[in-house]
Scaffold this motif. Structure first.
Motif, PDB file in Angstrom:
ATOM      1  N   SER A 126      57.104  62.852  32.711  1.00 33.85           N
ATOM      2  CA  SER A 126      56.666  64.185  33.126  1.00 33.85           C
ATOM      3  C   SER A 126      57.326  64.628  34.433  1.00 33.85           C
ATOM      4  CB  SER A 126      55.140  64.210  33.293  1.00 33.85           C
ATOM      5  OG  SER A 126      54.720  63.195  34.187  1.00 33.85           O
ATOM      6  N   LYS A 127      57.628  63.703  35.334  1.00 26.24           N
ATOM      7  CA  LYS A 127      58.203  64.063  36.629  1.00 26.24           C
ATOM      8  C   LYS A 127      59.712  64.321  36.513  1.00 26.24           C
ATOM      9  CE  LYS A 127      54.775  61.715  39.491  1.00 26.24           C
ATOM     10  NZ  LYS A 127      54.526  60.683  40.538  1.00 26.24           N
ATOM     11  N   MET A 128      60.172  65.416  37.132  1.00 28.12           N
ATOM     12  CA  MET A 128      61.567  65.826  37.002  1.00 28.12           C
ATOM     13  C   MET A 128      62.533  64.781  37.554  1.00 28.12           C
ATOM     14  SD  MET A 128      63.725  67.954  35.880  1.00 28.12           S
ATOM     15  CE  MET A 128      62.627  69.267  35.385  1.00 28.12           C
ATOM     16  N   ILE A 129      62.241  64.213  38.706  1.00 31.49           N
ATOM     17  CA  ILE A 129      63.154  63.241  39.319  1.00 31.49           C
ATOM     18  C   ILE A 129      63.290  62.003  38.431  1.00 31.49           C
ATOM     19  CG2 ILE A 129      61.321  62.196  40.732  1.00 31.49           C
ATOM     20  CD1 ILE A 129      65.089  62.571  41.622  1.00 31.49           C
ATOM     21  N   VAL A 130      62.180  61.618  37.782  1.00 27.87           N
ATOM     22  CA  VAL A 130      62.212  60.464  36.877  1.00 27.87           C
ATOM     23  C   VAL A 130      63.045  60.801  35.636  1.00 27.87           C
ATOM     24  CG1 VAL A 130      60.825  58.860  35.512  1.00 27.87           C
ATOM     25  CG2 VAL A 130      59.970  59.695  37.705  1.00 27.87           C
ATOM     26  N   ILE A 159      66.826  60.591  36.667  1.00 27.07           N
ATOM     27  CA  ILE A 159      67.262  59.196  36.776  1.00 27.07           C
ATOM     28  C   ILE A 159      67.338  58.563  35.387  1.00 27.07           C
ATOM     29  CG2 ILE A 159      66.671  56.907  37.669  1.00 27.07           C
ATOM     30  CD1 ILE A 159      65.287  58.360  40.028  1.00 27.07           C
ATOM     31  N   GLY A 160      66.354  58.878  34.550  1.00 24.31           N
ATOM     32  CA  GLY A 160      66.308  58.321  33.203  1.00 24.31           C
ATOM     33  C   GLY A 160      67.488  58.747  32.345  1.00 24.31           C
ATOM     34  N   ILE A 161      67.872  60.028  32.426  1.00 23.32           N
ATOM     35  CA  ILE A 161      68.991  60.500  31.601  1.00 23.32           C
ATOM     36  C   ILE A 161      70.312  59.908  32.080  1.00 23.32           C
ATOM     37  CG2 ILE A 161      69.472  62.645  32.870  1.00 23.32           C
ATOM     38  CD1 ILE A 161      69.616  62.144  29.064  1.00 23.32           C
ATOM     39  N   LEU A 162      70.468  59.745  33.389  1.00 21.20           N
ATOM     40  CA  LEU A 162      71.680  59.103  33.916  1.00 21.20           C
ATOM     41  C   LEU A 162      71.742  57.644  33.459  1.00 21.20           C
ATOM     42  CD1 LEU A 162      71.766  60.601  37.526  1.00 21.20           C
ATOM     43  CD2 LEU A 162      73.245  61.207  35.597  1.00 21.20           C
ATOM     44  N   HIS A 163      70.603  56.991  33.471  1.00 19.52           N
ATOM     45  CA  HIS A 163      70.498  55.612  32.981  1.00 19.52           C
ATOM     46  C   HIS A 163      70.890  55.551  31.499  1.00 19.52           C
ATOM     47  CE1 HIS A 163      67.787  51.767  32.651  1.00 19.52           C
ATOM     48  NE2 HIS A 163      69.073  51.481  32.652  1.00 19.52           N
ATOM     49  N   PHE A 164      70.428  56.544  30.749  1.00 25.06           N
ATOM     50  CA  PHE A 164      70.740  56.603  29.310  1.00 25.06           C
ATOM     51  C   PHE A 164      72.232  56.826  29.095  1.00 25.06           C
ATOM     52  CE2 PHE A 164      71.090  58.797  25.202  1.00 25.06           C
ATOM     53  CZ  PHE A 164      70.385  57.913  24.390  1.00 25.06           C
ATOM     54  N   TYR A 165      72.847  57.724  29.879  1.00 23.65           N
ATOM     55  CA  TYR A 165      74.296  57.957  29.778  1.00 23.65           C
ATOM     56  C   TYR A 165      75.059  56.636  29.899  1.00 23.65           C
ATOM     57  CZ  TYR A 165      73.853  63.061  30.635  1.00 23.65           C
ATOM     58  OH  TYR A 165      73.571  64.390  30.552  1.00 23.65           O
ATOM     59  N   GLU A 205      67.227  72.140  21.260  1.00 21.94           N
ATOM     60  CA  GLU A 205      66.567  73.097  22.146  1.00 21.94           C
ATOM     61  C   GLU A 205      67.615  73.779  23.015  1.00 21.94           C
ATOM     62  OE1 GLU A 205      63.726  70.780  24.362  1.00 21.94           O
ATOM     63  OE2 GLU A 205      62.206  70.997  22.802  1.00 21.94           O
ATOM     64  N   LEU A 206      67.165  74.775  23.784  1.00 22.59           N
ATOM     65  CA  LEU A 206      68.015  75.383  24.801  1.00 22.59           C
ATOM     66  C   LEU A 206      67.846  74.626  26.105  1.00 22.59           C
ATOM     67  CD1 LEU A 206      67.262  79.150  24.123  1.00 22.59           C
ATOM     68  CD2 LEU A 206      69.509  78.086  23.943  1.00 22.59           C
ATOM     69  N   PRO A 207      68.865  74.635  26.966  1.00 23.29           N
ATOM     70  CA  PRO A 207      68.683  74.053  28.299  1.00 23.29           C
ATOM     71  C   PRO A 207      67.602  74.829  29.048  1.00 23.29           C
ATOM     72  CG  PRO A 207      71.002  74.522  27.845  1.00 23.29           C
ATOM     73  CD  PRO A 207      70.213  75.193  26.772  1.00 23.29           C
ATOM     74  N   PRO A 208      66.881  74.188  29.958  1.00 20.08           N
ATOM     75  CA  PRO A 208      65.842  74.898  30.716  1.00 20.08           C
ATOM     76  C   PRO A 208      66.429  75.963  31.639  1.00 20.08           C
ATOM     77  CG  PRO A 208      66.144  72.671  31.559  1.00 20.08           C
ATOM     78  CD  PRO A 208      66.956  72.763  30.314  1.00 20.08           C
ATOM     79  N   SER A 209      65.603  76.915  32.055  1.00 15.50           N
ATOM     80  CA  SER A 209      66.055  78.042  32.873  1.00 15.50           C
ATOM     81  C   SER A 209      66.685  77.583  34.182  1.00 15.50           C
ATOM     82  CB  SER A 209      64.890  78.991  33.164  1.00 15.50           C
ATOM     83  OG  SER A 209      64.409  79.548  31.968  1.00 15.50           O
ATOM     84  N   TRP A 210      66.083  76.580  34.831  1.00 17.47           N
ATOM     85  CA  TRP A 210      66.611  76.120  36.128  1.00 17.47           C
ATOM     86  C   TRP A 210      68.032  75.597  35.973  1.00 17.47           C
ATOM     87  CZ3 TRP A 210      68.328  71.167  36.454  1.00 17.47           C
ATOM     88  CH2 TRP A 210      67.799  70.215  35.559  1.00 17.47           C
ATOM     89  N   PHE A 211      68.313  74.995  34.805  1.00 12.84           N
ATOM     90  CA  PHE A 211      69.652  74.479  34.534  1.00 12.84           C
ATOM     91  C   PHE A 211      70.638  75.641  34.372  1.00 12.84           C
ATOM     92  CE2 PHE A 211      73.118  73.090  31.886  1.00 12.84           C
ATOM     93  CZ  PHE A 211      73.351  71.769  32.229  1.00 12.84           C
ATOM     94  N   LEU A 212      70.239  76.637  33.598  1.00 11.23           N
ATOM     95  CA  LEU A 212      71.125  77.775  33.330  1.00 11.23           C
ATOM     96  C   LEU A 212      71.361  78.648  34.562  1.00 11.23           C
ATOM     97  CD1 LEU A 212      69.800  78.831  29.807  1.00 11.23           C
ATOM     98  CD2 LEU A 212      71.913  77.591  30.335  1.00 11.23           C
TER      99      LEU A 212
END
Length: 360
Positions: free
Chosen positions: A64-68, A71-77, A121-128
């Motif tokens: 649920s936390k954005m920072i986690v 980090i998680g997606i970078l770990h997955f990459y 899905e679409l990327p979130p607004s903050w990303f765009l």
């Protein structure tokens, strides 16, 4: 035989119907399919029809936390690239827009790979809103061999916003399987509840704010309908609104054939999404396609994708201003029991030629 690798992050692989149908389409065409996944569900290799490689990442598949999450997606990459570097795949199917750096790395390090990027899905607004992130995203989008979108509305929005076009793109909506009319029995308790319910309405994964869960359930109960709810049982949501009633049945998750059984017996179904995020506005509801394929009457919100999908459907009502009062008004005015059900022909097999093209 073509070797295909699907890469994804998902909370529940065993219940992700879109993914399961994509995998089944490749298998039907004779491809050898492996799955590299970060998941939170309990699913073993013996319960799965494809070779499963699990990536355990920081924070799990859907923190649920954005920072986690970051980090998680970078770990997955890192784990995904380490896995694929010395493997021999012809096609790599990457799920989710957030995998843009992985897509870019694959095309850079293994340019001979056919990379399919599936935008569930679409990327979130903050990303765009980030010029830096969207510039990198655009490069990945252009370099991808094939881009998949869930509906035309999402594709049009994204490409207009980014001022970019894919090399090749396809729309794959979450249509039901060809044998979608099959039914499966529920638990004894659920069967008894339906038998004694009389008139009832089917809801799915509606115990959340973003889907007008409180307004919908309360309005239906006050209008004399009982409610059968399938999907996640959100106890926090139920406690907050004190939504406990003998007229509200919470089944938990059901398989597709069990959902068919409930849909065939219900009076109608309601599908609302609050338009407070891009993915809510341009939602692609698989439960809508499933209901339409059985001819079930539906009440929907005025989201462009829901309205567009049902433009030629026989039994649909669109509610513009969604609140407790307006929901009560619309269900009390219409006698759904009198409607003759006319199923819409929507079959996942329509996409067979596309999957065949990928394997060539």
């Amino acid at each position: 035989m073509t070797n295909v690798l699907m890469i994804l992050k998902t909370q529940s692989l065993k219940n992700d119907q879109r993914i399961l149908k994509e995998l089944a389409s490749f298998k039907k065409l004779g491809a050898n399919v492996d799955v590299f996944v970060a998941k939170d569900c309990d699913l073993s290799q013996s319960q799965f029809n494809y070779t499963l490689y699990e990536a355990r990442i920081f924070g799990g598949a859907a923190p649920s936390k954005m920072i986690v999450r970051i980090i998680g997606i970078l770990h997955f990459y890192i784990k995904a690239m380490s896995f694929i570097l010395y493997k021999d795949y012809s096609v790599v199917w990457v799920c989710d827009p957030i995998m843009f750096l992985l897509v870019l790395a694959l095309k850079k390090i293994k340019p001979e790979l056919k990379v399919v990027w599936d935008h569930h899905e679409l990327p979130p607004s903050w990303f765009l809103e980030s010029k830096y992130l969207t510039n990198i995203f655009k490069i990945a989008y252009r370099k991808t061999d094939i881009v998949i979108h869930a509906n035309k509305y999402r594709q049009d929005f994204l490409e207009k916003h980014l001022n970019v076009k894919a090399r090749k793109s396809y729309i794959i909506s979450n249509y039901p399987d060809a044998n979608n009319t099959d039914e499966a029995e529920l638990t004894h308790e659920a069967e008894c509840w339906i038998k004694n319910a009389g008139s009832f309405v089917y809801l799915q994964n509606s115990l959340q704010e973003n889907r007008y869960g409180f307004e919908t359930i309360t309005a239906l109960l006050e209008s004399g309908y009982k409610v059968f709810h399938a999907g996640k049982i959100n106890k926090v949501f139920l406690d907050k609104y004190k939504l406990y009633s003998n007229d509200l049945y919470l089944s938990g998750y059901l398989n597709i054939n069990q959902i068919n059984r409930v849909l065939n017996k219900c009076d109608f179904t309601v599908i609302f999404y609050k338009q407070n995020s891009l993915n809510q506005i341009y939602c692609d509801a698989n439960r809508l396609y499933q209901a339409m394929s059985l001819g079930v009457p539906v009440i929907i919100g005025n989201n462009p994708t829901l309205v567009g999908t049902t433009s030629d459907y026989n039994d649909v009502l669109v509610l513009d201003n969604i609140n407790r009062h307006s929901i009560k008004e619309i269900v009390n005015e219409v006698g759904f029991k009198q409607l003759i059900r006319k199923p819409e022909v929507l079959k996942w097999s329509e996409y067979d030629d596309f999957f065949q093209e990928i394997l060539i």
